[in-house]
Scaffold this motif. Structure first.
Motif, short mmCIF file in Angstrom:
data_model
loop_
_atom_site.label_atom_id
_atom_site.label_comp_id
_atom_site.label_asym_id
_atom_site.label_seq_id
_atom_site.Cartn_x
_atom_site.Cartn_y
_atom_site.Cartn_z
N PHE A 19 -7.53 -0.48 1.41
CA PHE A 19 -6.08 -0.65 1.26
C PHE A 19 -5.78 -1.05 -0.18
O PHE A 19 -6.37 -1.99 -0.71
CB PHE A 19 -5.57 -1.72 2.21
N TYR B 23 -2.84 -2.37 -2.67
CA TYR B 23 -1.49 -2.90 -2.82
C TYR B 23 -0.99 -2.78 -4.26
O TYR B 23 0.17 -3.02 -4.54
CB TYR B 23 -1.45 -4.38 -2.41
N HIS C 50 -8.33 6.10 1.66
CA HIS C 50 -7.56 5.24 0.76
C HIS C 50 -6.10 5.23 1.20
O HIS C 50 -5.49 6.29 1.36
CB HIS C 50 -7.67 5.74 -0.68
N VAL C 51 -5.56 4.04 1.39
CA VAL C 51 -4.16 3.88 1.78
C VAL C 51 -3.48 2.98 0.75
O VAL C 51 -3.97 1.89 0.47
CB VAL C 51 -4.03 3.26 3.19
N LYS D 253 -2.69 -7.50 3.73
CA LYS D 253 -3.68 -6.84 4.59
C LYS D 253 -3.22 -6.81 6.04
O LYS D 253 -3.59 -5.90 6.79
CB LYS D 253 -5.03 -7.52 4.47
N TYR E 277 -1.01 -3.81 6.52
CA TYR E 277 -1.86 -2.62 6.63
C TYR E 277 -2.55 -2.57 7.99
O TYR E 277 -2.61 -1.52 8.64
CB TYR E 277 -2.92 -2.64 5.54
#
Length: 302
Positions: free
Chosen positions: A3, A5, A23-24, A31, A34
């Motif tokens: 994740f 940010y 991948h996000v 977190k 997510y």
């Protein structure tokens, strides 16, 4: 699954495993935001365990396979690695490593306000892990995921309720693994400038490409105070929702219905002169504040 940010997705492309990872990226999210959206229990059902960790953790001496073997052998459904006390930023004494132990499940603090003893049955004395580095079994994660609130992205208060997902007695099924420990570097990667703690922390901050470059900008706005205030508001909201849900369900029977320390107070901790960590008595804290205000005298305007 990684994740992001901070938008630094390409910075990870030199890792051998990166092309195979998912991948996000969503700017300035936590977190738990997510996890609620991308770690649905059905999506991660193929995994026996879920690690949901912060990024400022030192894992140089940590061995994941040994850790999971211990977790399974000890019958733990929710756990975290202990923190090396000499090199970590510690918020809660229960998480401090006990070098002679393989695993510990409770904290003994003696007598007095908010004390923990051998008869304690709930957080923060036993049946509790910190939210920075929890590890969940598949069954525990399914339960925990449903407790995460979509709009409460910092998840304060959730740690006090994890015992309900422990698939049994929380004082037995939740624990801290001492033989596989980590370091909490305490780098505030969300909300502004880093604390000027140690030269090592500053070096890590400058070399960790996962962190937003704005964290090193002397003119960057520090919003950590706002984030902490938001977290406290979320804690109160989570507690209200829990009480309301429990009261509205006629079938609900609380398996852990005992008197626990105030959830709003368990986040307060202070370091004693000898290096020990201890919870802050809110009444003593208020008395100290009143004493300071009295010493300053009345407010003057004009």
């Amino acid at each position: 699954m990684l994740f992001h940010y901070d938008g630094q997705v390409d910075a990870w492309m030199d890792m051998e495993w990166s092309p195979q990872a998912i991948h996000v990226m969503a700017a300035n999210q936590t977190k738990w935001w997510y996890a609620k959206r991308f770690l649905h229990p059905d999506i991660v059902a193929r995994y026996n365990y879920i690690f949901l960790w912060d990024e400022d953790l030192g894992v140089e001496v940590f061995h994941a396979d040994r850790y999971l073997n211990i977790m399974e052998d000890e019958g733990l459904e929710i756990s975290q690695p202990a923190l090396a006390s000499s090199s970590s930023e510690v918020h809660h004494r229960l998480t401090v490593r006990q070098p002679r132990e393989r695993v510990h499940r409770r904290l003994i603090t003696g007598t007095g306000w908010n004390s923990c003893n051998a008869n304690s049955t709930g957080p923060p004395c036993t049946g509790w892990v910190e939210m920075m580095a929890p590890v969940f079994s598949r069954a525990a994660w399914r339960c925990t995921w449903y407790m995460i609130q979509n709009d409460l992205v910092h998840a304060w208060g959730l740690d006090y309720k994890l015992g309900y997902c422990a698939q049994g007695v929380r004082s037995e099924k939740v624990g801290i693994i001492d033989s596989e420990y980590i370091v909490h570097e305490g780098i505030p990667s969300l909300g502004g400038q880093p604390h000027d703690k140690t030269a090592e922390s500053q070096t890590n901050l400058r070399t960790a490409n996962v962190l937003d470059a704005s964290l090193l900008d002397p003119d960057a706005v520090d919003t950590r105070g706002e984030i902490r205030n938001r977290s406290k508001v979320e804690l109160q909201a989570f507690s209200r929702r829990w009480r309301r849900a429990a009261a509205s369900d006629p079938e609900w029977m609380d398996p852990f219905k005992v008197e626990l320390p105030s959830e709003e107070n368990h986040y307060a901790v202070e370091t004693k002169p000898d290096g020990r960590f201890a919870p802050v008595d809110p009444s003593a804290k208020q008395a100290k504040k009143a004493s300071r205000n009295k010493a300053r005298g009345p407010n003057r305007t004009g």
